[in-house]
Motif scaffolding. Structure first.
Motif, PDB file in Angstrom:
ATOM      1  N   PRO A  21       0.768  -1.247   0.000  1.00 61.40           N
ATOM      2  CA  PRO A  21       0.000   0.000   0.000  1.00 61.40           C
ATOM      3  C   PRO A  21       0.801   1.299   0.000  1.00 61.40           C
ATOM      4  CG  PRO A  21      -0.022  -0.957   2.184  1.00 61.40           C
ATOM      5  CD  PRO A  21       0.684  -1.935   1.286  1.00 61.40           C
ATOM      6  N   LEU A  22       2.113   1.248   0.132  1.00 61.94           N
ATOM      7  CA  LEU A  22       2.893   2.485   0.164  1.00 61.94           C
ATOM      8  C   LEU A  22       3.555   2.745  -1.184  1.00 61.94           C
ATOM      9  CD1 LEU A  22       4.666   2.257   3.629  1.00 61.94           C
ATOM     10  CD2 LEU A  22       2.551   3.416   3.048  1.00 61.94           C
ATOM     11  N   ASP A  23       3.698   4.017  -1.488  1.00 57.38           N
ATOM     12  CA  ASP A  23       4.366   4.461  -2.707  1.00 57.38           C
ATOM     13  C   ASP A  23       5.824   3.990  -2.673  1.00 57.38           C
ATOM     14  OD1 ASP A  23       5.858   5.999  -4.577  1.00 57.38           O
ATOM     15  OD2 ASP A  23       4.375   7.613  -4.465  1.00 57.38           O
ATOM     16  N   PRO A  24       6.314   3.347  -3.741  1.00 56.44           N
ATOM     17  CA  PRO A  24       7.704   2.880  -3.735  1.00 56.44           C
ATOM     18  C   PRO A  24       8.727   4.007  -3.642  1.00 56.44           C
ATOM     19  CG  PRO A  24       6.624   2.333  -5.823  1.00 56.44           C
ATOM     20  CD  PRO A  24       5.604   2.980  -4.947  1.00 56.44           C
ATOM     21  N   ASP A  25       8.310   5.249  -3.930  1.00 57.83           N
ATOM     22  CA  ASP A  25       9.225   6.382  -3.839  1.00 57.83           C
ATOM     23  C   ASP A  25       9.336   6.953  -2.428  1.00 57.83           C
ATOM     24  OD1 ASP A  25       9.841   6.257  -6.548  1.00 57.83           O
ATOM     25  OD2 ASP A  25       8.094   7.480  -7.063  1.00 57.83           O
ATOM     26  N   LEU A  26       8.507   6.486  -1.503  1.00 55.89           N
ATOM     27  CA  LEU A  26       8.548   6.970  -0.122  1.00 55.89           C
ATOM     28  C   LEU A  26       9.879   6.576   0.514  1.00 55.89           C
ATOM     29  CD1 LEU A  26       7.135   8.163   2.411  1.00 55.89           C
ATOM     30  CD2 LEU A  26       6.287   5.863   2.859  1.00 55.89           C
ATOM     31  N   ARG A  27      10.528   7.521   1.166  1.00 51.79           N
ATOM     32  CA  ARG A  27      11.785   7.284   1.869  1.00 51.79           C
ATOM     33  C   ARG A  27      11.695   7.880   3.261  1.00 51.79           C
ATOM     34  NH1 ARG A  27      11.949   4.477  -1.603  1.00 51.79           N
ATOM     35  NH2 ARG A  27      13.360   4.285  -3.341  1.00 51.79           N
ATOM     36  N   CYS A 113       5.132  -5.946  -5.062  1.00 60.28           N
ATOM     37  CA  CYS A 113       5.853  -4.663  -5.089  1.00 60.28           C
ATOM     38  C   CYS A 113       6.215  -4.412  -6.544  1.00 60.28           C
ATOM     39  CB  CYS A 113       7.115  -4.721  -4.239  1.00 60.28           C
ATOM     40  SG  CYS A 113       6.856  -5.078  -2.513  1.00 60.28           S
ATOM     41  N   GLY A 114       5.326  -3.745  -7.260  1.00 59.20           N
ATOM     42  CA  GLY A 114       5.559  -3.531  -8.678  1.00 59.20           C
ATOM     43  C   GLY A 114       5.545  -4.862  -9.404  1.00 59.20           C
ATOM     44  N   VAL A 117       7.798  -9.620  -5.837  1.00 57.02           N
ATOM     45  CA  VAL A 117       7.126  -9.995  -4.591  1.00 57.02           C
ATOM     46  C   VAL A 117       8.050  -9.623  -3.445  1.00 57.02           C
ATOM     47  CG1 VAL A 117       6.237 -11.911  -3.212  1.00 57.02           C
ATOM     48  CG2 VAL A 117       5.864 -11.884  -5.677  1.00 57.02           C
ATOM     49  N   GLY A 118       7.477  -9.001  -2.434  1.00 63.43           N
ATOM     50  CA  GLY A 118       8.210  -8.662  -1.228  1.00 63.43           C
ATOM     51  C   GLY A 118       7.476  -9.225  -0.022  1.00 63.43           C
ATOM     52  N   THR A 119       7.849  -8.767   1.143  1.00 62.41           N
ATOM     53  CA  THR A 119       7.264  -9.195   2.399  1.00 62.41           C
ATOM     54  C   THR A 119       7.066  -7.949   3.248  1.00 62.41           C
ATOM     55  OG1 THR A 119       8.558 -11.223   2.200  1.00 62.41           O
ATOM     56  CG2 THR A 119       7.626 -10.754   4.344  1.00 62.41           C
ATOM     57  N   TRP A 120       5.930  -7.859   3.945  1.00 59.05           N
ATOM     58  CA  TRP A 120       5.662  -6.662   4.742  1.00 59.05           C
ATOM     59  C   TRP A 120       4.875  -7.012   5.998  1.00 59.05           C
ATOM     60  CZ3 TRP A 120       0.827  -3.606   4.922  1.00 59.05           C
ATOM     61  CH2 TRP A 120      -0.271  -4.308   4.429  1.00 59.05           C
ATOM     62  N   PRO A 140       5.748  11.878   0.391  1.00 57.02           N
ATOM     63  CA  PRO A 140       4.934  11.692  -0.804  1.00 57.02           C
ATOM     64  C   PRO A 140       3.584  11.086  -0.439  1.00 57.02           C
ATOM     65  CG  PRO A 140       6.704  10.074  -0.717  1.00 57.02           C
ATOM     66  CD  PRO A 140       6.911  11.016   0.436  1.00 57.02           C
ATOM     67  N   ALA A 141       2.670  11.141  -1.339  1.00 58.15           N
ATOM     68  CA  ALA A 141       1.330  10.605  -1.090  1.00 58.15           C
ATOM     69  C   ALA A 141       1.388   9.112  -0.817  1.00 58.15           C
ATOM     70  CB  ALA A 141       0.436  10.878  -2.293  1.00 58.15           C
ATOM     71  N   LEU A 142       0.575   8.684   0.117  1.00 59.04           N
ATOM     72  CA  LEU A 142       0.485   7.279   0.461  1.00 59.04           C
ATOM     73  C   LEU A 142      -0.843   6.721  -0.016  1.00 59.04           C
ATOM     74  CD1 LEU A 142       1.736   7.471   4.149  1.00 59.04           C
ATOM     75  CD2 LEU A 142       3.049   6.816   2.146  1.00 59.04           C
ATOM     76  N   ALA A 143      -0.871   5.419  -0.205  1.00 59.50           N
ATOM     77  CA  ALA A 143      -2.112   4.761  -0.575  1.00 59.50           C
ATOM     78  C   ALA A 143      -3.100   4.877   0.580  1.00 59.50           C
ATOM     79  CB  ALA A 143      -1.834   3.293  -0.894  1.00 59.50           C
ATOM     80  N   PRO A 144      -4.392   4.741   0.322  1.00 63.62           N
ATOM     81  CA  PRO A 144      -5.383   4.855   1.399  1.00 63.62           C
ATOM     82  C   PRO A 144      -5.104   3.865   2.529  1.00 63.62           C
ATOM     83  CG  PRO A 144      -6.441   4.717  -0.742  1.00 63.62           C
ATOM     84  CD  PRO A 144      -4.981   4.457  -0.960  1.00 63.62           C
ATOM     85  N   TRP A 145      -5.366   4.311   3.734  1.00 64.99           N
ATOM     86  CA  TRP A 145      -5.183   3.459   4.922  1.00 64.99           C
ATOM     87  C   TRP A 145      -6.501   3.349   5.641  1.00 64.99           C
ATOM     88  CZ3 TRP A 145      -1.629   0.251   6.494  1.00 64.99           C
ATOM     89  CH2 TRP A 145      -1.698  -0.229   7.788  1.00 64.99           C
ATOM     90  N   PRO A 146      -6.902   2.208   6.114  1.00 64.92           N
ATOM     91  CA  PRO A 146      -6.181   0.953   6.133  1.00 64.92           C
ATOM     92  C   PRO A 146      -6.378   0.171   4.839  1.00 64.92           C
ATOM     93  CG  PRO A 146      -8.186   0.734   7.399  1.00 64.92           C
ATOM     94  CD  PRO A 146      -8.121   2.164   6.912  1.00 64.92           C
ATOM     95  N   PRO A 147      -5.435  -0.748   4.509  1.00 62.24           N
ATOM     96  CA  PRO A 147      -5.539  -1.496   3.275  1.00 62.24           C
ATOM     97  C   PRO A 147      -6.552  -2.623   3.336  1.00 62.24           C
ATOM     98  CG  PRO A 147      -3.579  -2.138   4.442  1.00 62.24           C
ATOM     99  CD  PRO A 147      -4.190  -0.993   5.206  1.00 62.24           C
ATOM    100  N   GLY A 148      -6.991  -3.028   4.505  1.00 61.00           N
ATOM    101  CA  GLY A 148      -7.937  -4.133   4.623  1.00 61.00           C
ATOM    102  C   GLY A 148      -8.672  -4.076   5.934  1.00 61.00           C
ATOM    103  N   PRO A 149      -9.630  -4.956   6.112  1.00 57.61           N
ATOM    104  CA  PRO A 149     -10.469  -4.902   7.309  1.00 57.61           C
ATOM    105  C   PRO A 149      -9.740  -5.223   8.609  1.00 57.61           C
ATOM    106  CG  PRO A 149     -10.978  -6.839   5.999  1.00 57.61           C
ATOM    107  CD  PRO A 149     -10.016  -6.005   5.191  1.00 57.61           C
ATOM    108  N   ARG A 150      -8.632  -5.952   8.572  1.00 52.40           N
ATOM    109  CA  ARG A 150      -7.942  -6.334   9.801  1.00 52.40           C
ATOM    110  C   ARG A 150      -6.700  -5.493  10.061  1.00 52.40           C
ATOM    111  NH1 ARG A 150      -8.469 -12.132  11.821  1.00 52.40           N
ATOM    112  NH2 ARG A 150      -6.978 -11.109  13.132  1.00 52.40           N
TER     113      ARG A 150
END
Length: 158
Positions: A21-27, A113-114, A117-120, A140-150
């Motif tokens: 859910p996070l922008d890959p450019d976020l640092r 991840c693009g 496959v990664g792990t988070w 930078p802009a982040l994807a909407p939170w939360p990404p899922g119900p849990r």
């Protein structure tokens, strides 16, 4: 629905794996600290049930994920993870620990991840969303939170 558990040698259906859910450019280059949810850790199953060895590796992986790209992810490669933990862990031993319910990869789940496959860990994303909310001009802009119900609730602020 329970989150998919990361296993050592399981084949994966890429369509069934959630997008990170996070922008890959976020640092996090401007932040030299990690926000730690102390109360959450003190009552966590990992703290209560993991061996000292597994908790140590788990915590090191959490720290390493802050410097990865995308931020907050780890490679989905057990051989590489065993080398990333310092001192490096014997691969056979690391794989055996990862099979434990409260092993070094407890709570880490696969993600897309693009192209790869990664792990988070969903809990980590809550911290980064809090950072973005508290310091929107520097993030930078982040994807909407939360990404899922849990998904865990992000922190209230620093």
């Amino acid at each position: 629905m329970a989150a998919p558990r990361l296993t050592v040698h399981a084949p994966m259906d890429l369509e069934a794996i959630p997008e990170y859910p996070l922008d890959p450019d976020l640092r996090l280059d401007s932040h030299s600290f990690i926000q730690w949810e102390h109360r959450r850790w003190m009552s966590s199953d990992m703290r209560w049930n993991g061996t000292h060895e597994c908790k140590s590796m788990w915590f090191e992986l959490v720290n390493l994920a802050h410097g990865e790209t995308p931020v907050g992810t780890l490679p989905h490669d057990v051989k590489r993870l065993a080398r990333m933990v310092q001192p490096a862990v014997d691969l056979t031993h690391f794989e055996a620990l990862c099979q434990l319910e409260f092993g070094p990869l407890h709570g880490w789940i696969p993600c897309r991840c693009g192209e790869g496959v990664g792990t988070w860990r969903a809990a980590c994303c809550g911290v980064w969303h809090c950072l973005q909310r508290c310091h929107p001009a520097s993030s930078p802009a982040l994807a909407p939170w939360p990404p899922g119900p849990r998904a865990p609730r992000p922190c209230a602020g620093f």
